[in-house]
Every structure is written in C-alpha cells, then in structure tokens.
Design an enzyme around this catalytic site. Sequence first.
Site, PDB file in Angstrom:
ATOM      1  N   CYS A   1       0.816  -1.220   0.000  1.00 32.84           N
ATOM      2  CA  CYS A   1       0.000   0.000   0.000  1.00 32.84           C
ATOM      3  C   CYS A   1       0.852   1.272   0.000  1.00 32.84           C
ATOM      4  O   CYS A   1       0.685   2.148  -0.856  1.00 32.84           O
ATOM      5  CB  CYS A   1      -1.000  -0.011   1.154  1.00 32.84           C
ATOM      6  SG  CYS A   1      -0.292   0.053   2.813  1.00 32.84           S
TER       7      CYS A   1
ATOM      8  N   HIS B   1      -2.782   1.091   6.868  1.00 32.82           N
ATOM      9  CA  HIS B   1      -3.133   0.989   5.453  1.00 32.82           C
ATOM     10  C   HIS B   1      -3.401   2.373   4.875  1.00 32.82           C
ATOM     11  O   HIS B   1      -4.057   3.194   5.509  1.00 32.82           O
ATOM     12  CB  HIS B   1      -4.361   0.097   5.282  1.00 32.82           C
ATOM     13  CG  HIS B   1      -4.617  -0.289   3.858  1.00 32.82           C
ATOM     14  ND1 HIS B   1      -3.796  -1.137   3.157  1.00 32.82           N
ATOM     15  CD2 HIS B   1      -5.598   0.072   2.986  1.00 32.82           C
ATOM     16  CE1 HIS B   1      -4.269  -1.288   1.916  1.00 32.82           C
ATOM     17  NE2 HIS B   1      -5.355  -0.552   1.791  1.00 32.82           N
TER      18      HIS B   1
ATOM     19  N   HIS C   1      -5.887   2.107  -4.201  1.00 30.37           N
ATOM     20  CA  HIS C   1      -4.961   1.532  -3.214  1.00 30.37           C
ATOM     21  C   HIS C   1      -4.501   0.152  -3.659  1.00 30.37           C
ATOM     22  O   HIS C   1      -5.106  -0.474  -4.531  1.00 30.37           O
ATOM     23  CB  HIS C   1      -5.624   1.456  -1.826  1.00 30.37           C
ATOM     24  CG  HIS C   1      -6.651   0.362  -1.702  1.00 30.37           C
ATOM     25  ND1 HIS C   1      -6.808  -0.396  -0.569  1.00 30.37           N
ATOM     26  CD2 HIS C   1      -7.586  -0.111  -2.576  1.00 30.37           C
ATOM     27  CE1 HIS C   1      -7.783  -1.274  -0.732  1.00 30.37           C
ATOM     28  NE2 HIS C   1      -8.271  -1.126  -1.933  1.00 30.37           N
TER      29      HIS C   1
END
Length: 341
Positions: free
Chosen positions: A257, A305, A317
């Site tokens: 990520c 994240h 993402h």
Amino acid sequence: MGSHRRPKPPSRARIATLGMAAGAVSLLPTQSQAAPKPTVDEVRKEVERLYEEAEAPTEEYNAIREKQKKLQREADRAKDRLARKQQEINELREKIGPLAAAQYRSGGIDPSVQLFLSSDPDDYLGQAEMLDRTSSRQAEALEAMRRKQRELTQEREAAQKQLKALEETRAKAARTKDEVQDRLAKARKLLNSLTAAQRARMEADQERDDAAAGASDSPATYNGPASGRAKVALDFAYAQLGKPYEWGATGPDSYDCSGLVGASWRAAGVSLPRTVKQMYDAGRKVARSDLQPGDIIYWYNDTQHNGMYVGNGKAIHAPRTGKNIEIVPLDSMPFFAASRP
C-alpha cells in the site's frame, strides 16, 4: 476524522481449528468423528483475516528496512573514513623515517663532544641548528601521527557500534519477515485445502462482493479534476491498476500500500518517506470535508493501510496479498485521516 482503530494483531497468529470454531466437533470426539472440512466461506473469512494481520508487520518491516539502509550507508562511510585515516598514518610514518635517519647522522653525538671534534665553530653551530630543526619536525610529525592514531581508534569504535546496530536491525528484519511469511503461508495452506471448484466459487464470490462495493481493478485512465503534481501522481497510480499487491514491494511490477503511494508521488517529483506511519507523521493533515484528488487516505489507524483519494468519494490503493491495485469507495474501510504531500 473517525476514531476507528483495529486491535493490534498478535505477534504470531494462533489459528483455531476452523471446524471447532464453527462448533462442528462434539465435546468427546472419537476417531470416526473427524472435524468437517471448513466451508468456502469460512476459509475465505480466515484468509482475509490472515492477510489483514500481515499488513501491520509488513509496514514494520518496511520501516526496519529503511533503517537498515541508513545504517548500511553510515557503516560504509565509516569504513571509508577508517581507510583514509590509515592512509594518512602510513604517509606520516614514511615521513618520520627520513627525519629519524637525519637525526641519527647528525645528532647521534653529544653536542659538547661534537664541538671539540669540529675544527670550525660556525660549522658546529650550523649542524646544531639543523639538528634542532630536524628534532622539531620529527616531534611535530610524531605528534601528528599520535593524534591520527587516536582519531583512528575513535573511528574504529564508532564503526563497530554502527556495524552492531546494523546486525541487530538485520536480525529484526528477518524476524518480522518470518512473521509476515507465517501468516501468508497459513493463508496459502487454507486456500490449497479447497478443491478447484471451491476456489473458483470463492473467487466469483469475491468479484461479486467487489462489484457490489463499487471496487474495480480494471485498467483505466485518470480523468478527474486533479491538476499539477497531484494529476501526475494519479496518472501514475491509474497506470498500475490491476498489478498485484506484494508485501514490501515498491514497483514496478507489484506494490504494497505505501509502496504504491510513494511511487505515485515520486513520479510527480515528490519524495515521501517509506511507511504508512512515516507518511502520516510527515504529511499536512486535511479534513475529510477538504479532500482533494491526490491526498493520501489512511484507513483503520495511522500505521496500517493507506491509498490516494481520486475524487467522487473514491480512492485507489494496493489492497492486500491475493488482490490487485484497485479503486474502491472511500468508506469501503473505516476512514481514519488524510494528509496532503
């Protein structure tokens, strides 16, 4: 900003037998009462949990690797300094040799005896002056060498500390890597326990859920309202759609990520730190109501994240192992914060 926080995962996943978790085994099992194989849905939920648990140590690993690179550069510089100091000492030692020889030739005799041996007082005084200069130069050279030796000792001690720190960091990185690999291996084992038909059904269910949530990993071109560097960053991110998530990766074939966010902004000429936490700490915080395309979105908390806002309530993402870079609704995960590079 929301205050959703996911509980910190245990350092090692302890997976209960799925059959027992489902209450499928009697209190007094016999050999003929083996636990039934977990259902496709149970496997899918457990795999999702394992992948999500791998995210936090993945980011920790990224931070350790960054520290390791920094320590490696420092250790390399220390080795270079040690080599230079040693060379300087060697050169001084070579200079001292001829000086010592000159002193031996002209100054090995007591000055008063030398005066009697000299037929010319002026000659003696000239020799005495030369001897004095030679002794002075030799003393300076010796002092310089002693000073360099002290510096060399200090440099060596500093270099040893850096190398020790580097070794400790390498060991920690290896342990964290093992932690991530442990979860991924358990997830793979569960997936391998399914038949081909069950896996196909599970993938179809995943695609159905993604479609219902508005997620897409199909190749696309960014045509939103961003401009300047944010547009360049989003153009780059969109070009990665459909590429796989891979823990610890920063491209060009796969990303985790923070790897995707960092690479996208780097394409726009902006250097971001490596991890979710570092990006959060370094970024200028913006309210959800002030979001602009290109802003970095943090879900769950400030360490786990992140992705990038693309406008229209959506974000891009790199999700998790087993999935590809995708566009999802902002609220597909608990929104925590946003920052602007």
